[in-house]
Write a protein that holds these residues in place. Structure first.
Motif, PDB file in Angstrom:
ATOM      1  N   UNK A  32       0.831  -1.201   0.000  1.00  0.00           N
ATOM      2  CA  UNK A  32       0.000   0.000   0.000  1.00  0.00           C
ATOM      3  C   UNK A  32       0.873   1.261   0.000  1.00  0.00           C
ATOM      4  N   UNK A  33       1.854   1.303   0.892  1.00  0.00           N
ATOM      5  CA  UNK A  33       2.709   2.488   1.024  1.00  0.00           C
ATOM      6  C   UNK A  33       3.611   2.674  -0.187  1.00  0.00           C
ATOM      7  N   UNK A  34       4.069   1.578  -0.778  1.00  0.00           N
ATOM      8  CA  UNK A  34       4.991   1.685  -1.922  1.00  0.00           C
ATOM      9  C   UNK A  34       4.345   2.389  -3.108  1.00  0.00           C
ATOM     10  N   UNK A  35       3.028   2.418  -3.157  1.00  0.00           N
ATOM     11  CA  UNK A  35       2.331   3.147  -4.219  1.00  0.00           C
ATOM     12  C   UNK A  35       2.642   4.633  -4.210  1.00  0.00           C
ATOM     13  N   UNK A  36       3.042   5.160  -3.078  1.00  0.00           N
ATOM     14  CA  UNK A  36       3.405   6.571  -2.959  1.00  0.00           C
ATOM     15  C   UNK A  36       4.883   6.819  -3.270  1.00  0.00           C
ATOM     16  N   UNK A  37       5.616   5.741  -3.548  1.00  0.00           N
ATOM     17  CA  UNK A  37       7.056   5.855  -3.795  1.00  0.00           C
ATOM     18  C   UNK A  37       7.453   5.227  -5.119  1.00  0.00           C
ATOM     19  N   UNK A  38       6.596   5.404  -6.106  1.00  0.00           N
ATOM     20  CA  UNK A  38       6.939   4.999  -7.462  1.00  0.00           C
ATOM     21  C   UNK A  38       6.563   3.589  -7.856  1.00  0.00           C
ATOM     22  N   UNK A  39       6.006   2.810  -6.959  1.00  0.00           N
ATOM     23  CA  UNK A  39       5.602   1.459  -7.326  1.00  0.00           C
ATOM     24  C   UNK A  39       4.307   1.560  -8.139  1.00  0.00           C
ATOM     25  N   UNK A  40       4.368   1.189  -9.403  1.00  0.00           N
ATOM     26  CA  UNK A  40       3.224   1.283 -10.314  1.00  0.00           C
ATOM     27  C   UNK A  40       2.333   0.046 -10.141  1.00  0.00           C
ATOM     28  N   UNK A  41       1.657  -0.014  -9.011  1.00  0.00           N
ATOM     29  CA  UNK A  41       0.777  -1.138  -8.704  1.00  0.00           C
ATOM     30  C   UNK A  41      -0.455  -1.045  -9.594  1.00  0.00           C
ATOM     31  N   UNK A  42      -0.843  -2.154 -10.149  1.00  0.00           N
ATOM     32  CA  UNK A  42      -2.087  -2.210 -10.910  1.00  0.00           C
ATOM     33  C   UNK A  42      -3.210  -2.556  -9.934  1.00  0.00           C
ATOM     34  N   UNK A  43      -4.420  -2.055 -10.188  1.00  0.00           N
ATOM     35  CA  UNK A  43      -5.522  -2.391  -9.273  1.00  0.00           C
ATOM     36  C   UNK A  43      -5.670  -3.888  -9.044  1.00  0.00           C
ATOM     37  N   UNK A  44      -5.502  -4.677 -10.074  1.00  0.00           N
ATOM     38  CA  UNK A  44      -5.608  -6.133  -9.919  1.00  0.00           C
ATOM     39  C   UNK A  44      -4.538  -6.701  -9.014  1.00  0.00           C
ATOM     40  N   UNK A  45      -3.329  -6.085  -9.011  1.00  0.00           N
ATOM     41  CA  UNK A  45      -2.257  -6.547  -8.128  1.00  0.00           C
ATOM     42  C   UNK A  45      -2.637  -6.357  -6.658  1.00  0.00           C
ATOM     43  N   UNK A  46      -3.258  -5.230  -6.371  1.00  0.00           N
ATOM     44  CA  UNK A  46      -3.639  -4.974  -4.978  1.00  0.00           C
ATOM     45  C   UNK A  46      -4.751  -5.924  -4.545  1.00  0.00           C
TER      46      UNK A  46
END
Length: 183
Positions: free
Chosen positions: A91-105
């Motif tokens: 969750x936090x890595x999304x604020x530090x450049x991790x391009x998480x896809x909604x499906x990944x979460x």
């Protein structure tokens, strides 16, 4: 950095950077307050994990037990909290450049009760490397006994810390001797 981390209450949805990339229909459901199936799964899993961890931490502090029993109780608490920390790192890595896809979460939410599968997800592995580099610190997961009761429910106003002591801001050069009223 103890200022960078996730709150347990935020973990049932992906961070805003991920949500911004979702379809308008998905956002409409989320804004209406509908919980997705995986968020529901997490909401069912959280109290059990947190409650078990808090109970184990309390047991680990029981000085009447031998050192080995206290150690086992502490290890049980860590085992219960581990998947939540992995999710909080994602969750936090999304604020530090991790391009998480909604499906990944959503996939990570699906496996929160299966830590062995969860830790093998590529998105979780990438988040772990970012978390290590940035030193994420999730206060509620580091001190669950302070924020949650043995049923895994938030303590609300009774929980948390009464005092936070920290170093002065970087670049702060004045000493107390420069301010006699503070000495």
């Amino acid at each position: 950095d103890s200022l960078v981390g996730a709150r347990v209450a935020d973990l049932d949805w992906a961070p805003s950077q991920v949500l911004e990339r979702e379809s308008p229909m998905d956002l409409q459901h989320r804004s209406a307050g509908q919980l997705n199936a995986f968020g529901f799964l997490l909401s069912q899993t959280l109290p059990a994990c947190l409650g078990a961890a808090v109970a184990a931490i309390h047991e680990s502090m029981n000085l009447e037990l031998d050192k080995e029993a206290r150690s086992r109780a502490f290890n049980l608490a860590e085992e219960k909290l581990h998947p939540l920390r992995l999710l909080a790192n994602l969750w936090t890595s999304g604020y530090f450049g991790n391009r998480i896809k909604p499906g990944n979460y959503d996939e990570a939410l699906q496996y929160v009760s299966q830590p062995e599968k969860l830790k093998e997800l590529p998105a979780i592995k990438h988040a772990a490397s970012i978390a290590a580099a940035r030193s994420f610190f999730h206060w509620e997961l580091a001190f669950p006994e302070v924020f949650f009761n043995e049923l895994g429910q938030p303590k609300n106003s009774e929980g948390g810390f009464d005092v936070v002591i920290s170093n002065p801001p970087f670049g702060f050069t004045n000493s107390l001797s420069d301010h006699p009223e503070m000495a």
